[in-house]
Design a protein around this motif. Structure first.
Motif, PDB file in Angstrom:
ATOM      1  N   ALA A  81     100.348 -36.326  32.934  1.00  9.25           N
ATOM      2  CA  ALA A  81     100.345 -35.759  34.285  1.00  9.25           C
ATOM      3  C   ALA A  81     101.388 -34.665  34.396  1.00  9.25           C
ATOM      4  O   ALA A  81     102.439 -34.716  33.756  1.00  9.25           O
ATOM      5  N   LEU A  82     101.083 -33.689  35.229  1.00  7.76           N
ATOM      6  CA  LEU A  82     102.011 -32.633  35.618  1.00  7.76           C
ATOM      7  C   LEU A  82     102.376 -32.940  37.059  1.00  7.76           C
ATOM      8  O   LEU A  82     101.490 -33.057  37.906  1.00  7.76           O
ATOM      9  N   ALA A  83     103.662 -33.110  37.352  1.00  5.61           N
ATOM     10  CA  ALA A  83     104.063 -33.540  38.693  1.00  5.61           C
ATOM     11  C   ALA A  83     105.276 -32.779  39.192  1.00  5.61           C
ATOM     12  O   ALA A  83     106.159 -32.416  38.411  1.00  5.61           O
ATOM     13  N   LEU A  84     105.296 -32.563  40.506  1.00  2.78           N
ATOM     14  CA  LEU A  84     106.520 -32.063  41.119  1.00  2.78           C
ATOM     15  C   LEU A  84     107.591 -33.125  40.944  1.00  2.78           C
ATOM     16  O   LEU A  84     107.313 -34.322  41.082  1.00  2.78           O
ATOM     17  N   LYS A  85     108.807 -32.716  40.658  1.00  2.00           N
ATOM     18  CA  LYS A  85     109.884 -33.694  40.502  1.00  2.00           C
ATOM     19  C   LYS A  85     110.146 -34.443  41.805  1.00  2.00           C
ATOM     20  O   LYS A  85     110.540 -35.606  41.777  1.00  2.00           O
ATOM     21  N   VAL A 144      94.415 -24.531  40.339  1.00  2.44           N
ATOM     22  CA  VAL A 144      95.198 -25.204  41.384  1.00  2.44           C
ATOM     23  C   VAL A 144      96.638 -25.288  40.904  1.00  2.44           C
ATOM     24  O   VAL A 144      96.899 -25.674  39.768  1.00  2.44           O
ATOM     25  N   ARG A 145      97.571 -24.921  41.782  1.00  6.01           N
ATOM     26  CA  ARG A 145      98.995 -24.919  41.424  1.00  6.01           C
ATOM     27  C   ARG A 145      99.742 -26.019  42.154  1.00  6.01           C
ATOM     28  O   ARG A 145      99.420 -26.354  43.300  1.00  6.01           O
ATOM     29  N   LEU A 146     100.742 -26.558  41.499  1.00  4.67           N
ATOM     30  CA  LEU A 146     101.625 -27.524  42.157  1.00  4.67           C
ATOM     31  C   LEU A 146     102.204 -26.891  43.415  1.00  4.67           C
ATOM     32  O   LEU A 146     102.530 -25.700  43.424  1.00  4.67           O
ATOM     33  N   GLY A 147     102.317 -27.669  44.473  1.00  2.28           N
ATOM     34  CA  GLY A 147     102.905 -27.193  45.713  1.00  2.28           C
ATOM     35  C   GLY A 147     101.925 -26.566  46.685  1.00  2.28           C
ATOM     36  O   GLY A 147     102.255 -26.377  47.853  1.00  2.28           O
ATOM     37  N   MET A 148     100.711 -26.229  46.240  1.00  2.21           N
ATOM     38  CA  MET A 148      99.709 -25.693  47.171  1.00  2.21           C
ATOM     39  C   MET A 148      99.423 -26.745  48.237  1.00  2.21           C
ATOM     40  O   MET A 148      99.325 -27.935  47.925  1.00  2.21           O
ATOM     41  N   SER A 149      99.249 -26.317  49.469  1.00  2.23           N
ATOM     42  CA  SER A 149      98.844 -27.256  50.520  1.00  2.23           C
ATOM     43  C   SER A 149      97.403 -27.686  50.253  1.00  2.23           C
ATOM     44  O   SER A 149      96.680 -27.033  49.485  1.00  2.23           O
TER      45      SER A 149
END
Length: 192
Positions: A182-186, A69-74
């Motif tokens: 955690a890995l998060a979108l800014k 799963v990638r950041l930004g995927m709907s």
């Protein structure tokens, strides 16, 4: 003095005295975490993770995602991977778990925003960043791996993800030890 001013002062001291000053601030309570939506460390590691570790492979969080799963995927794109399962009751963003890494009854493995897609992925216990930081790492190890750490208003130690300027790693500490990674979108809109 604000915590941010304190960190900047400690960074100045760190340049002169080495990393001991900033580590002291972290261990002594400078970055002891804040309120988090949930921790991804479940009460027991999943069988899939144990099998992965037994095969000698290290699961890695980032720089763009985790577990397929990638950041930004709907939400639709992430669900289409068939690697996640929805968890009821989370707001404003939907709570999900990776099937291979269940986060436990009261926690989530990721938060998916209607507006931004996969916004935050929480590291399961034993999963490391590419720089080797995981739940249980010390403040000293975190600072060595990420010398440009900053503190967010919500109490997280944060740093831009090496190789992904649109994301950050977020760490919560207690008594000098990391208890959430955690890995998060800014620009995520799910948690403080």
């Amino acid at each position: 003095m604000t915590m941010t001013e304190g960190i900047e002062m400690e960074r100045t001291n760190t340049r002169r005295l080495g990393r001991t000053a900033l580590v002291t601030a972290l261990v002594g309570g400078g970055l002891l975490g804040g309120v988090a939506p949930a921790t991804a460390a479940g009460s027991a590691e999943s069988t899939a993770f144990a099998e992965h570790a037994a095969a000698g492979k290290t699961a890695t969080l980032g720089p763009f995602g985790f577990g397929g799963v990638r950041l930004g995927m709907s939400a639709k794109q992430a669900a289409a991977t068939k690697k996640i399962v929805r968890k009821p009751g989370y707001s404003p963003c939907a709570g999900w778990d990776l099937k291979a890494y269940p986060a436990g009854r009261d926690n989530v493995g990721m938060l998916i925003s209607k507006k931004r897609g996969v916004a935050i992925i929480y590291a399961p216990k034993g999963v490391r960043t590419p720089q080797g930081i995981k739940i249980g790492s010390t403040a000293r190890q975190m600072i060595k791996a990420y010398p440009k750490l900053e503190q967010s208003d919500s109490g997280y130690a944060t740093v831009t993800v090496p190789g992904n300027p649109k994301a950050s790693y977020r760490f919560l500490l207690s008594h000098g030890e990391i208890y959430q990674v955690a890995l998060a979108l800014k620009n995520q809109d799910c948690a403080n």
